[in-house]
Design a protein around this motif. Structure first.
Motif, PDB file in Angstrom:
ATOM      1  N   GLY A 169      26.885 -43.933 -11.582  1.00  0.00           N
ATOM      2  CA  GLY A 169      28.014 -44.312 -10.744  1.00  0.00           C
ATOM      3  C   GLY A 169      29.350 -43.836 -11.290  1.00  0.00           C
ATOM      4  O   GLY A 169      29.461 -42.762 -11.873  1.00  0.00           O
ATOM      5  N   PHE A 170      30.388 -44.653 -11.114  1.00  0.00           N
ATOM      6  CA  PHE A 170      31.742 -44.258 -11.477  1.00  0.00           C
ATOM      7  C   PHE A 170      31.918 -44.148 -12.997  1.00  0.00           C
ATOM      8  O   PHE A 170      31.561 -45.059 -13.739  1.00  0.00           O
ATOM      9  CB  PHE A 170      32.766 -45.263 -10.944  1.00  0.00           C
ATOM     10  CG  PHE A 170      32.911 -45.251  -9.451  1.00  0.00           C
ATOM     11  CD1 PHE A 170      33.556 -44.206  -8.817  1.00  0.00           C
ATOM     12  CD2 PHE A 170      32.406 -46.288  -8.683  1.00  0.00           C
ATOM     13  CE1 PHE A 170      33.704 -44.187  -7.433  1.00  0.00           C
ATOM     14  CE2 PHE A 170      32.542 -46.286  -7.304  1.00  0.00           C
ATOM     15  CZ  PHE A 170      33.192 -45.221  -6.672  1.00  0.00           C
ATOM     16  N   ALA A 171      32.485 -43.024 -13.435  1.00  0.00           N
ATOM     17  CA  ALA A 171      32.917 -42.845 -14.824  1.00  0.00           C
ATOM     18  C   ALA A 171      34.345 -42.332 -14.744  1.00  0.00           C
ATOM     19  O   ALA A 171      34.597 -41.128 -14.652  1.00  0.00           O
ATOM     20  CB  ALA A 171      32.019 -41.861 -15.560  1.00  0.00           C
ATOM     21  N   LEU A 172      35.286 -43.260 -14.751  1.00  0.00           N
ATOM     22  CA  LEU A 172      36.689 -42.935 -14.526  1.00  0.00           C
ATOM     23  C   LEU A 172      37.542 -43.362 -15.713  1.00  0.00           C
ATOM     24  O   LEU A 172      37.253 -44.366 -16.363  1.00  0.00           O
ATOM     25  CB  LEU A 172      37.197 -43.630 -13.256  1.00  0.00           C
ATOM     26  CG  LEU A 172      36.419 -43.340 -11.967  1.00  0.00           C
ATOM     27  CD1 LEU A 172      36.970 -44.174 -10.817  1.00  0.00           C
ATOM     28  CD2 LEU A 172      36.445 -41.862 -11.633  1.00  0.00           C
ATOM     29  N   GLY A 173      38.595 -42.618 -15.978  1.00  0.00           N
ATOM     30  CA  GLY A 173      39.502 -42.976 -17.062  1.00  0.00           C
ATOM     31  C   GLY A 173      38.760 -43.149 -18.373  1.00  0.00           C
ATOM     32  O   GLY A 173      38.059 -42.256 -18.846  1.00  0.00           O
ATOM     33  N   GLY A 174      38.912 -44.349 -18.960  1.00  0.00           N
ATOM     34  CA  GLY A 174      38.236 -44.637 -20.213  1.00  0.00           C
ATOM     35  C   GLY A 174      36.734 -44.508 -20.123  1.00  0.00           C
ATOM     36  O   GLY A 174      36.055 -44.247 -21.130  1.00  0.00           O
TER      37      GLY A 174
END
Length: 260
Positions: free
Chosen positions: A107-112
């Protein structure tokens, strides 16, 4: 140390660390970073752990970013300290672990979250993964190594565009860019990573440790990667793993590495 935000499970020579804050899409807060450091450190010090997999709980997110509520009111000094401590405690720490670390990006892997995945030795993504560094949309830049590791992995121009647009790319484009090594169906993500881990575990953990050091040396200022390789190559000749590996080859059998 007991954990409130992560799960750590060992199965034979594989340790799987799961960020477990589903209500926050597994966002990284200070406590989670400290718990992750502790879990990675313990797994790395365990001689029986040969590979570490890190992933997020649920099907929506690996890590959707940092917990913004913790630093929204920070001043300049506090912001710089936040980045420095985070890099030292977790992101640089993971990158330089002697135990291989695979990021299973669900799924989402955003920013940190993307910064955490990039600190790992390589990445496998599920088909529903979305990756990006959207920090400039909040008036800040990536602070956990994102401005350094992303260009190393996908090139300066692509990294500039992705960071400046605060955009997201899907798993297919991440594979095309070289940001991830493989893309698989969500239900196959952990089994696929485990199969890779099994292949790694057949080899010399001592030699793998040396390889990690030599590869990382090329990305450090003032360090000659070739000289680092020569040093690590030479050190292998003094190990029991080298004796076992070469003897097994000459005897035409599978090596049984002692890890020494």
């Amino acid at each position: 140390m007991s954990y409130n935000n992560i799960l750590s499970e060992k199965n034979s020579s594989l340790t799987t660390i799961t960020i477990n804050r589903p209500s926050k899409l597994n966002a990284l807060n200070k406590e989670t970073i400290e718990e992750l450091h502790d879990a990675f450190n313990k797994a790395n010090e365990d001689k029986n752990t040969k590979v570490i997999i890190v992933t997020g709980s649920g099907e929506k997110a690996f890590v959707a970013g940092a917990d913004i509520s913790e630093f929204a009111n920070f001043n300049i000094k506090e912001g710089a300290k936040l980045a420095e401590k985070g890099q030292d405690l977790l992101f640089n720490f993971i990158e330089n672990l002697s135990t291989p670390v695979i990021a299973a990006v669900n799924g989402f892997a955003l920013g940190g979250g993307l910064e955490l995945a990039m600190a790992c030795h390589f990445r496998v993504a599920s088909e529903n993964a979305k990756l990006g560094l959207p920090e400039v949309s909040l008036g800040v830049i990536p602070g956990y190594g994102g401005t350094q590791r992303l260009p190393q992995l996908i090139g300066k121009g692509r990294a500039m565009e992705l960071i400046m647009t605060a955009g997201m790319i899907d798993a297919s484009k991440a594979l095309n860019y070289g940001l991830v090594n493989h893309v698989v169906a969500l239900e196959e993500l952990l089994p696929f990573c485990e199969k890779i881990a099994e292949k790694i575990m057949r080899n010399s953990s001592v030699a793998i440790k040396g390889a990690i050091k030599a590869i990382n040396a090329n990305y450090k200022d003032g360090v000659d990667g070739y000289k680092a390789e020569i040093k690590q190559f030479g050190k292998c000749f003094g190990t029991e793993d080298f004796k076992e590996g070469t003897t097994a080859f000459l005897q035409k059998r599978k090596a049984d590495f002692p890890g020494e």
